[in-house]
Design a protein around this motif. Structure first.
Motif, mmCIF file in Angstrom:
data_model
loop_
_atom_site.group_PDB
_atom_site.id
_atom_site.type_symbol
_atom_site.label_atom_id
_atom_site.label_comp_id
_atom_site.label_asym_id
_atom_site.label_seq_id
_atom_site.Cartn_x
_atom_site.Cartn_y
_atom_site.Cartn_z
ATOM 1 N N ASP A 155 0.169 -2.375 -6.816
ATOM 2 C CA ASP A 155 0.652 -1.227 -7.588
ATOM 3 C C ASP A 155 -0.225 0.110 -7.244
ATOM 4 N N GLN A 156 -0.779 0.197 -6.270
ATOM 5 C CA GLN A 156 -1.491 1.433 -5.861
ATOM 6 C C GLN A 156 -0.653 2.228 -5.105
ATOM 7 N N LEU A 157 -0.456 3.461 -5.618
ATOM 8 C CA LEU A 157 0.235 4.567 -4.976
ATOM 9 C C LEU A 157 -0.380 5.392 -3.997
ATOM 10 N N ARG A 158 0.229 5.768 -3.053
ATOM 11 C CA ARG A 158 -0.212 6.831 -2.244
ATOM 12 C C ARG A 158 -0.848 8.012 -2.612
ATOM 13 N N ILE B 25 12.726 -1.293 -3.768
ATOM 14 C CA ILE B 25 13.021 -1.995 -4.852
ATOM 15 C C ILE B 25 11.563 -2.551 -5.193
ATOM 16 N N GLY B 26 10.438 -1.835 -4.828
ATOM 17 C CA GLY B 26 9.423 -1.840 -5.530
ATOM 18 C C GLY B 26 8.364 -2.859 -4.348
ATOM 19 N N LYS B 27 7.243 -2.989 -4.854
ATOM 20 C CA LYS B 27 6.174 -3.876 -4.041
ATOM 21 C C LYS B 27 5.972 -5.134 -4.706
ATOM 22 N N TRP B 28 5.941 -6.263 -4.107
ATOM 23 C CA TRP B 28 5.772 -7.603 -4.644
ATOM 24 C C TRP B 28 4.589 -8.296 -4.235
ATOM 25 N N GLY C 19 3.147 5.592 2.400
ATOM 26 C CA GLY C 19 4.280 6.067 1.416
ATOM 27 C C GLY C 19 4.994 5.267 0.915
ATOM 28 N N SER C 20 5.706 5.112 0.043
ATOM 29 C CA SER C 20 6.760 4.166 -0.613
ATOM 30 C C SER C 20 7.925 4.238 0.131
#
Length: 355
Positions: A121-124, A147-150, A172-173
């Protein structure tokens, strides 16, 4: 469409938490006997030999992979046995260590500092590279995009050498492509202090976007790779360009056509390439032979007062030197770090451990 949504939800339900495997610890003291000894060379310079093992261990969860637990345990046993015999790597660098069985490799080996890459769940924190409009518009959720990070970044740096600082940064996401977007890929950076050395040694670990395994068009995969190269460079901006640095990782550069960025533009940066037998050689970034030898690359540049050179480069568990235990071979590199005999030692932020 409804069937696709139900299928995605079902896969999400059976995947592991993505956070349970992550291990992190930083030693608050160091054992001098656990470190490579400082030698005096014939010319009066001081030197240490660092053994580095780089391995993408294919620690992927079910249903992406199955039956990996026993093989990952074999990897852990091999490294731990070498360490117990005094012949193990001084620095272990892992990629794709997503599962508890994979992260246990560094733990079982007994390293006092285990430094992970980005958490799930770490964001840039740094600005993301700006993607072309066509790239952003081409995202497809059924390819794992948006769709998010698993899973976390799957990166580890493990060592007994004193750690002065460590940090990680996610890509970046929207800088990824295809199924690679399901893991929070990025980079990790550690500042090490070798007792006696005149300056710090920086270690960089990354895992950039793949090509064919991403299951999107090659053009899209390579566009992502370029964005991540730019983001790696931004992360490395905090490290002086003339600092002593070893950069290792699954750069996914083989056939990717991406030789841009900080490393390519630095005339002092070299690849640790195979020479004759197990001898190492310094190869410039334009050396095509060095690029073709492995998916996973190790490069380096000497610092102001700390000289780095590869003495040996070997590939293990490639089907010739040991059975294949991963979809990537293990890369084993021996570096020599040397400095002037009269150079003042840089301070070490940790004290020797007391019995």
């Amino acid at each position: 469409m409804a069937a696709l949504l139900l299928g995605a939800a079902a896969v999400w339900a059976v995947l592991p938490d993505g956070r349970a495997a992550r291990v992190e610890r930083v030693a608050d003291c160091y054992s001098p006997t656990a470190l490579p000894p400082v030698e005096t060379l014939a010319d009066g310079r001081k030197a240490v030999r660092l053994r580095i093992l780089l391995w993408n261990v294919e620690g992927l969860p079910w249903p992406i992979r199955s039956g990996r637990a026993a093989t990952l345990q074999r990897i852990a046993d091999w490294i731990a046995a070498r360490r117990a015999a005094g012949r193990g790597p001084d620095i272990l660098i892992l990629q794709k260590a997503f599962t508890p069985d994979a992260s246990r490799i560094a733990v079982q080996a007994g390293y006092t500092s285990i430094l992970p890459g980005p958490a799930r769940d770490q964001l840039r924190r740094l600005p993301a590279a700006e993607a072309p409009a066509a790239f952003a518009e081409g995202a497809r959720w059924w390819k794992g995009e948006g769709i998010g990070k698993w899973l976390d970044g799957g990166l580890y740096i493990a060592t007994d050498i004193p750690v002065a600082a460590a940090k990680s940064e996610a890509f970046g996401s929207h800088s990824c492509a295809g199924y690679d977007c399901l893991s929070n890929k990025g980079a990790a950076l550690a500042e090490l202090r070798v007792p006696g050395a005149p300056e710090a040694l920086f270690l960089f670990n990354t895992h950039r976007n793949s090509r064919e395994p991403a299951k999107v068009g090659i053009t899209r995969a390579e566009a992502s790779h370029l964005l991540q190269t730019q983001e790696n460079d931004a992360f490395l901006a905090a490290v002086a360009r003339n600092a002593a640095l070893i950069a290792a990782g699954d750069f996914n550069n083989y056939r990717a056509g991406d030789r841009s960025g900080r490393f390519a533009e630095d005339p002092a940066f070299r690849l640790a390439a195979k020479g004759s037998g197990f001898a190492g050689r310094a190869a410039p970034m334009r050396d095509g032979k060095a690029w073709r030898q492995a998916y996973d690359l190790v490069g380096y540049r000497s610092g102001r007062a700390l000289h780095i050179e590869p003495l040996a480069v070997a590939t293990f568990f490639d089907g010739k030197n040991g059975p294949r235990l991963s979809d990537h071979d293990a890369q084993y590199i021996v570096f020599q770090l040397s400095w002037r005999g009269d150079a003042a030692a840089a301070p070490v932020p940790l004290s020797p451990c007391t019995p």
